[in-house]
Design an enzyme around this catalytic site. Structure first.
Site: not given
Length: 182
Positions: A102-103, A155, A168, A106
């Site tokens: 996963e990036d 963010f 991206r 959160d």
């Protein structure tokens, strides 16, 4: 120590060099943890695609990969709170060593959803690799087994992560200002 990037005037949080070094370290740890075994890396689309690609090349043991797609963000900076499966696994994972890639970890909603879903398929082992961990936002109790960097509640974009499908392609991880124009 951050410096502005030439692309879109965004501030760099982690440079491409820092990212590549940390991904290589995670790859070596996975090699040690699964020495002599095979693994399946499951990338969470679209954000983890670049991380998974670099991670796979930094793992010397036999590995293959698959992808799932889920949605909880839509096109904004805030989660909707509801996770939807958009694309399921193609491979069978029963009795296999699986690492969800996963990036960013959160709220934990997505990874809890995926962990629960994958556990139903009875993998031999199930671990999580997250490039970024943002523990201050956690709503579900979950931790990654492999973490690139822990970050504050900001963010970020770049290295696969986006804002409304933009940024991206940035090679660095950059901070997205809250007042960024659409």
């Amino acid at each position: 120590m951050s410096t502005p990037t030439a692309v879109a005037g965004l501030e760099i949080l982690f440079s491409r060099e820092q990212i590549h070094q940390r991904v290589a370290e995670i790859g070596r740890q996975i090699d040690q943890d699964f020495a002599g075994e095979r693994i399946i890396l499951v990338g969470v689309l679209k954000g983890a695609a670049i991380f998974l690609s670099d991670l796979a090349r930094n793992i010397s043991i036999e590995n293959t990969f698959d992808f799932v797609a889920v949605s909880s963000y839509g096109k904004g900076q805030r989660t909707s709170g509801a996770v939807r499966l958009i694309k399921d696994l193609d491979a069978h994972i029963e009795n296999k060593n699986v690492i969800i890639v996963e990036d960013i970890l959160d709220t934990g909603l997505t990874l809890c959803f995926l962990r629960s879903l994958f556990e139903q398929h009875k993998p031999r082992s199930l671990r999580i690799a997250a490039l970024l961990d943002k523990p201050s936002r956690r709503l579900e109790k979950i931790d990654a087994d492999y973490v690139g960097f822990t970050i504050p509640n900001q963010f970020v974009v770049g290295y696969g992560m986006d804002y409304a499908e933009r940024f991206r392609n940035l090679p660095d991880i950059c901070l997205m200002p809250p007042d960024f124009p659409e």
